[in-house]
Design a protein around this motif. Structure first.
Motif, PDB file in Angstrom:
ATOM      1  N   GLY A  39       0.821  -1.212   0.000  1.00 31.99           N
ATOM      2  CA  GLY A  39       0.000   0.000   0.000  1.00 31.99           C
ATOM      3  C   GLY A  39       0.851   1.256   0.000  1.00 31.99           C
ATOM      4  O   GLY A  39       0.623   2.191  -0.782  1.00 31.99           O
ATOM      5  N   ALA A  40       1.850   1.269   0.860  1.00 34.62           N
ATOM      6  CA  ALA A  40       2.743   2.423   0.963  1.00 34.62           C
ATOM      7  C   ALA A  40       3.530   2.602  -0.333  1.00 34.62           C
ATOM      8  O   ALA A  40       3.729   3.722  -0.808  1.00 34.62           O
ATOM      9  CB  ALA A  40       3.700   2.255   2.134  1.00 34.62           C
ATOM     10  N   TYR A  41       3.942   1.478  -0.902  1.00 37.33           N
ATOM     11  CA  TYR A  41       4.691   1.509  -2.156  1.00 37.33           C
ATOM     12  C   TYR A  41       3.850   2.147  -3.273  1.00 37.33           C
ATOM     13  O   TYR A  41       4.285   3.073  -3.954  1.00 37.33           O
ATOM     14  CB  TYR A  41       5.100   0.081  -2.543  1.00 37.33           C
ATOM     15  CG  TYR A  41       5.779  -0.025  -3.886  1.00 37.33           C
ATOM     16  CD1 TYR A  41       7.144   0.197  -4.018  1.00 37.33           C
ATOM     17  CD2 TYR A  41       5.049  -0.345  -5.033  1.00 37.33           C
ATOM     18  CE1 TYR A  41       7.770   0.097  -5.247  1.00 37.33           C
ATOM     19  CE2 TYR A  41       5.661  -0.429  -6.273  1.00 37.33           C
ATOM     20  CZ  TYR A  41       7.018  -0.212  -6.366  1.00 37.33           C
ATOM     21  OH  TYR A  41       7.623  -0.298  -7.590  1.00 37.33           O
ATOM     22  N   ASP A  42       2.618   1.665  -3.413  1.00 37.33           N
ATOM     23  CA  ASP A  42       1.731   2.203  -4.445  1.00 37.33           C
ATOM     24  C   ASP A  42       1.468   3.697  -4.226  1.00 37.33           C
ATOM     25  O   ASP A  42       1.456   4.484  -5.165  1.00 37.33           O
ATOM     26  CB  ASP A  42       0.398   1.442  -4.465  1.00 37.33           C
ATOM     27  CG  ASP A  42       0.582   0.019  -4.971  1.00 37.33           C
ATOM     28  OD1 ASP A  42       1.624  -0.229  -5.630  1.00 37.33           O
ATOM     29  OD2 ASP A  42      -0.288  -0.827  -4.713  1.00 37.33           O
ATOM     30  N   TYR A  43       1.280   4.041  -2.986  1.00 37.77           N
ATOM     31  CA  TYR A  43       1.023   5.445  -2.642  1.00 37.77           C
ATOM     32  C   TYR A  43       2.198   6.326  -3.069  1.00 37.77           C
ATOM     33  O   TYR A  43       2.021   7.384  -3.686  1.00 37.77           O
ATOM     34  CB  TYR A  43       0.794   5.568  -1.134  1.00 37.77           C
ATOM     35  CG  TYR A  43       0.634   6.983  -0.659  1.00 37.77           C
ATOM     36  CD1 TYR A  43      -0.560   7.686  -0.864  1.00 37.77           C
ATOM     37  CD2 TYR A  43       1.679   7.625   0.002  1.00 37.77           C
ATOM     38  CE1 TYR A  43      -0.701   8.988  -0.429  1.00 37.77           C
ATOM     39  CE2 TYR A  43       1.545   8.933   0.442  1.00 37.77           C
ATOM     40  CZ  TYR A  43       0.351   9.610   0.224  1.00 37.77           C
ATOM     41  OH  TYR A  43       0.218  10.896   0.650  1.00 37.77           O
ATOM     42  N   ALA A  44       3.415   5.865  -2.763  1.00 39.40           N
ATOM     43  CA  ALA A  44       4.615   6.636  -3.093  1.00 39.40           C
ATOM     44  C   ALA A  44       4.789   6.773  -4.604  1.00 39.40           C
ATOM     45  O   ALA A  44       5.150   7.825  -5.111  1.00 39.40           O
ATOM     46  CB  ALA A  44       5.849   5.987  -2.473  1.00 39.40           C
ATOM     47  N   ILE A  45       4.519   5.669  -5.332  1.00 39.34           N
ATOM     48  CA  ILE A  45       4.664   5.704  -6.791  1.00 39.34           C
ATOM     49  C   ILE A  45       3.599   6.628  -7.402  1.00 39.34           C
ATOM     50  O   ILE A  45       3.877   7.425  -8.291  1.00 39.34           O
ATOM     51  CB  ILE A  45       4.557   4.275  -7.388  1.00 39.34           C
ATOM     52  CG1 ILE A  45       5.747   3.420  -6.924  1.00 39.34           C
ATOM     53  CG2 ILE A  45       4.501   4.327  -8.909  1.00 39.34           C
ATOM     54  CD1 ILE A  45       7.111   3.883  -7.408  1.00 39.34           C
ATOM     55  N   ASP A  46       2.361   6.517  -6.884  1.00 40.24           N
ATOM     56  CA  ASP A  46       1.284   7.376  -7.390  1.00 40.24           C
ATOM     57  C   ASP A  46       1.580   8.852  -7.167  1.00 40.24           C
ATOM     58  O   ASP A  46       1.229   9.705  -7.978  1.00 40.24           O
ATOM     59  CB  ASP A  46      -0.055   7.020  -6.717  1.00 40.24           C
ATOM     60  CG  ASP A  46      -0.614   5.704  -7.249  1.00 40.24           C
ATOM     61  OD1 ASP A  46      -0.102   5.255  -8.308  1.00 40.24           O
ATOM     62  OD2 ASP A  46      -1.522   5.140  -6.618  1.00 40.24           O
ATOM     63  N   ALA A  47       2.199   9.148  -6.042  1.00 41.03           N
ATOM     64  CA  ALA A  47       2.505  10.546  -5.716  1.00 41.03           C
ATOM     65  C   ALA A  47       3.539  11.117  -6.691  1.00 41.03           C
ATOM     66  O   ALA A  47       3.633  12.326  -6.868  1.00 41.03           O
ATOM     67  CB  ALA A  47       3.031  10.652  -4.288  1.00 41.03           C
TER      68      ALA A  47
END
Ligand code: ZN
Ligand code: ZN
Length: 247
Positions: A39-47
């Protein structure tokens, strides 16, 4: 990140990825993050990594401007917001007047050509370069060996294969080792012993290594930034107010 995911380990890995100087390190930390917390990974990439990662940031944003001015001022005004508008304006003006004066005085009291913060960073790096072996490739290009790793420094282009030199605009320990090597070899040819001033930073080395640092890190730049004083505005009765505004 820490607040959003309530995990210190996640925040630490994000921090490491954001501060990485090379894609390889960045990729390694991000892979670690992906395995730990998708979840954190996806969030960081999306940002968008260009917004928070040092290697991907298109501007030289990090290290040069790490303090968030707006947040800092907000914090200082935490209680002052309750004041009436005119008093608040004067409060802010007075605060800036003090800040400018304090910082100006502080900058002028620094003894080195670099600011105190930059000077300390350089001192730390200078200590490391005693353990490095330097070989000249060319007049400006050097290979530097440290702990089994080999780095290539170009003093003319101000680059090193560790990337720190060109990203921070401040010489990495490899560059300092190369600069010292170069200076010492010039030294042996040309110069007799000089009076030493500050051994590490300024005048001892024939090559002035502050020339390897960007102006942002120099004492003079800091002094200039605060050189215009914030003046008092005087008593309201002495103000010249245009008729249509006063009415
Ligand atoms: Zn000095
Ligand atoms: Zn380096």
């Amino acid at each position: 990140m820490k607040k959003r995911f309530h995990r210190k380990d996640v925040a630490d890995i994000m921090d490491n990825a954001a501060r990485s100087y090379s894609e390889i390190h960045y990729d390694r930390h991000m892979e670690e993050l992906r395995r730990l917390h998708k979840g954190a990974y996806d969030y960081a990439i999306d940002a968008g990594p260009h917004k928070w990662s040092r290697v991907h940031c298109p501007q030289r944003r990090y290290r040069l401007m790490t303090t968030n001015v707006v947040e800092c001022i907000n914090l200082c005004l935490k209680f002052a917001w309750q004041l009436p508008l005119m008093t608040l304006a004067e409060f802010i003006r007075n605060m800036l007047q003090k800040w400018f004066h304090d910082r100006h005085t502080n900058a002028r009291s620094m003894r080195h050509r670099l600011t105190d913060v930059a000077h300390l960073v350089i001192l730390k790096r200078v200590k490391k370069c005693g353990y490095m072996t330097v070989n000249a490739v060319d007049w400006n290009i050097f290979s530097v060996r440290h702990k089994g790793k080999l780095w290539t420094v170009d003093l003319a282009r101000k680059t090193c294969t560790c990337n720190k030199f060109q990203m921070d605009f401040l010489p990495c320990s490899h560059a300092l080792a190369a600069a010292r090597y170069m200076t010492l070899s010039i030294y042996r040819f040309i110069v007799a012993k000089r009076e030493s001033h500050c051994f590490h930073c300024c005048r001892e080395w024939n090559l002035d290594f502050t020339s390897l640092c960007a102006d942002y890190y120099k004492r003079e730049t800091l002094i200039d930034a605060y050189s215009v004083p914030i003046m008092p505005v005087g008593h309201p009765s002495s103000w010249v107010v245009p008729f249509d505004i006063a009415a």
